[in-house]
Design a protein around this motif. Sequence first.
Motif, mmCIF file in Angstrom:
data_model
loop_
_atom_site.group_PDB
_atom_site.id
_atom_site.type_symbol
_atom_site.label_atom_id
_atom_site.label_comp_id
_atom_site.label_asym_id
_atom_site.label_seq_id
_atom_site.Cartn_x
_atom_site.Cartn_y
_atom_site.Cartn_z
ATOM 1 N N LYS A 244 7.054 8.289 -8.045
ATOM 2 C CA LYS A 244 6.231 7.089 -7.893
ATOM 3 C C LYS A 244 6.113 6.722 -6.409
ATOM 4 O O LYS A 244 5.028 6.370 -5.924
ATOM 5 C CB LYS A 244 6.827 5.920 -8.670
ATOM 6 N N ARG A 245 7.237 6.798 -5.694
ATOM 7 C CA ARG A 245 7.206 6.464 -4.260
ATOM 8 C C ARG A 245 6.291 7.432 -3.502
ATOM 9 O O ARG A 245 5.510 7.017 -2.641
ATOM 10 C CB ARG A 245 8.628 6.527 -3.676
ATOM 11 N N LEU A 246 6.381 8.733 -3.841
ATOM 12 C CA LEU A 246 5.541 9.728 -3.176
ATOM 13 C C LEU A 246 4.067 9.457 -3.435
ATOM 14 O O LEU A 246 3.241 9.489 -2.514
ATOM 15 C CB LEU A 246 5.910 11.130 -3.669
ATOM 16 N N ALA A 247 3.713 9.159 -4.694
ATOM 17 C CA ALA A 247 2.312 8.917 -5.037
ATOM 18 C C ALA A 247 1.779 7.689 -4.303
ATOM 19 O O ALA A 247 0.641 7.679 -3.816
ATOM 20 C CB ALA A 247 2.166 8.746 -6.548
ATOM 21 N N MET A 248 2.624 6.646 -4.189
ATOM 22 C CA MET A 248 2.161 5.427 -3.521
ATOM 23 C C MET A 248 1.974 5.628 -2.019
ATOM 24 O O MET A 248 0.997 5.135 -1.437
ATOM 25 C CB MET A 248 3.142 4.282 -3.803
ATOM 26 N N ILE A 249 2.889 6.367 -1.381
ATOM 27 C CA ILE A 249 2.732 6.569 0.059
ATOM 28 C C ILE A 249 1.510 7.436 0.343
ATOM 29 O O ILE A 249 0.807 7.244 1.334
ATOM 30 C CB ILE A 249 4.009 7.181 0.677
ATOM 31 N N ILE A 250 1.212 8.394 -0.547
ATOM 32 C CA ILE A 250 0.009 9.215 -0.369
ATOM 33 C C ILE A 250 -1.234 8.357 -0.522
ATOM 34 O O ILE A 250 -2.176 8.436 0.288
ATOM 35 C CB ILE A 250 0.008 10.375 -1.381
ATOM 36 N N GLU A 251 -1.254 7.503 -1.569
ATOM 37 C CA GLU A 251 -2.436 6.672 -1.778
ATOM 38 C C GLU A 251 -2.647 5.703 -0.632
ATOM 39 O O GLU A 251 -3.778 5.466 -0.188
ATOM 40 C CB GLU A 251 -2.323 5.910 -3.099
ATOM 41 N N LEU A 252 -1.545 5.164 -0.085
ATOM 42 C CA LEU A 252 -1.667 4.256 1.050
ATOM 43 C C LEU A 252 -2.198 4.998 2.281
ATOM 44 O O LEU A 252 -3.033 4.472 3.026
ATOM 45 C CB LEU A 252 -0.313 3.626 1.350
ATOM 46 N N ALA A 253 -1.703 6.198 2.512
ATOM 47 C CA ALA A 253 -2.155 6.976 3.672
ATOM 48 C C ALA A 253 -3.640 7.326 3.550
ATOM 49 O O ALA A 253 -4.372 7.335 4.548
ATOM 50 C CB ALA A 253 -1.331 8.245 3.804
#
Length: 512
Positions: A497-506
């Motif tokens: 979940k953390r990985l998906a969110m940081i990708i979406e934010l980037a």
Amino acid sequence: MVSLDRLVNVLGGYGARLCCCPVSREVALSDVVMHDAADPRDPRGDVFLAVGTDSITAAVELAAAAHASVVLVRGSLPLAPEAATRAESGGVAVLLVEPDVSWGQLAGVVYGLVLEGRETESGRGPTDLFALADSLADALGSAVTIEDRLSRVLAYSSRQHQADRARLETILGRRVPEPVRELFERRGVFGHLAGSDEPLFVEGDPEHGLTGRMVVAVRAGREALGSIWVECDQPLTEVRRAVLRDSSRTVGLHLLRSRASADLERQVESDLVTRLLEGTPDAAAVLSRLGLPPGRFRVIALQAHIRDERHAALLLAFDRATTGFGWSRPGRSTLFSNTVYTVLPGDEVAAARAWVGSIREALPGQVTMLAGIGAGAVSSELPASRREADECLALHDVRPGTKSAIAYDEAWDDILVQRLRAAAASGRAPARGPITELRHHDSANATSYVATLRAWLEAQGDLAEAAERLDVHPNTIRYRLRKMAEVTELRLDQPAKRLAMIIELAVSDPAP
């Protein structure tokens, strides 16, 4: 080399008649020398132009002293007995020139024939510019430089006697030093070359290490191709000005032929490089035809422009990338749309950057050049390296202050994000989820939950570092995280979940 027979046949159309020939008509002619009563030196050459001599006998005497095989002299038949006797004893063929034929016209034809027939020891062939420069320097008694439209040196004579500092710096740097070029600009020299075919005398300037110069434009029709510069303390005599003027046509023909030959070679090279970049099953054979060794390569993408004008600078960059014989330059290039692509042997980023730097240094200072370097690749991977080079080049748009070439090895993370942004822009980004819900909440309630979440994720959960990034207290971060959990289901304890969110934010928000 041109033969005496060839010279006689051609000059017959200009009113010159062979009246005495004690030498074989197959004798080779490689040099031209012109009589100049004001020059105290003893000239030597195969063809002697007896300009301004008092008599045919005197012309023959001078030609014999110059070890010439043939002399051109004004006069009419029959040949005086004493002149014929001296020609026979001196081994000099005599070509009589009709009085109404100008020396300037005749000299242009002779220089063209003889110089174009000259081959150098290096085997560069009959159109070698250095041979032209040497022969012209011998005829004019002064050092000669042949330059292109951008004041870059194409060839220079070997005569170095009393060469001034500006000439030496020009030869060493392969182009006219910028202060000297600016001086010529202020004096209107380039304006004269743009609009006139007449030689111009340029006064010396001790401050710039410059003695006098005679310069004439080299043209093909109306198109300016370059210029010829003759080092001299004072203006050349009218006869020598005529030789310089007519020699510019010979140089123009040479440059046209060289350009046509180079254009054909560039076209073949471009087609082969394009095949490599698009992918071809016979890549090894194509590399061999290009003279490239097997191994690893990098694809480099270049774009260049001068302010709002993009085409001229790009063509200059392509010309520089493809100048020289294949063995004398490492890469092979093609020009496609608004980009120059070069396949460069080797796997080192530093070597690729050095090559880009050499291209940039060869361009005028006002040119803006951007470059992208793909990852190292074997021949079958060149299409992928080309795409990476394109993506690196595109990164200059999001890194506006970057002037050095961007390499894939160092920027793959930014490129990955750019790819994801492109996917998002095409409508493939999630329309719902925690980030979207937090963004809606921030918009409606003037909160900073999205920025806080990003700082916490980038700090890998370190509250102190996240707080420092946002210039708030760590307890503020804790409070906001608790309030976020009331707005949406974050599940920050799950790595995926953390990985998906940081990708979406980037992808959705550029880095602050």
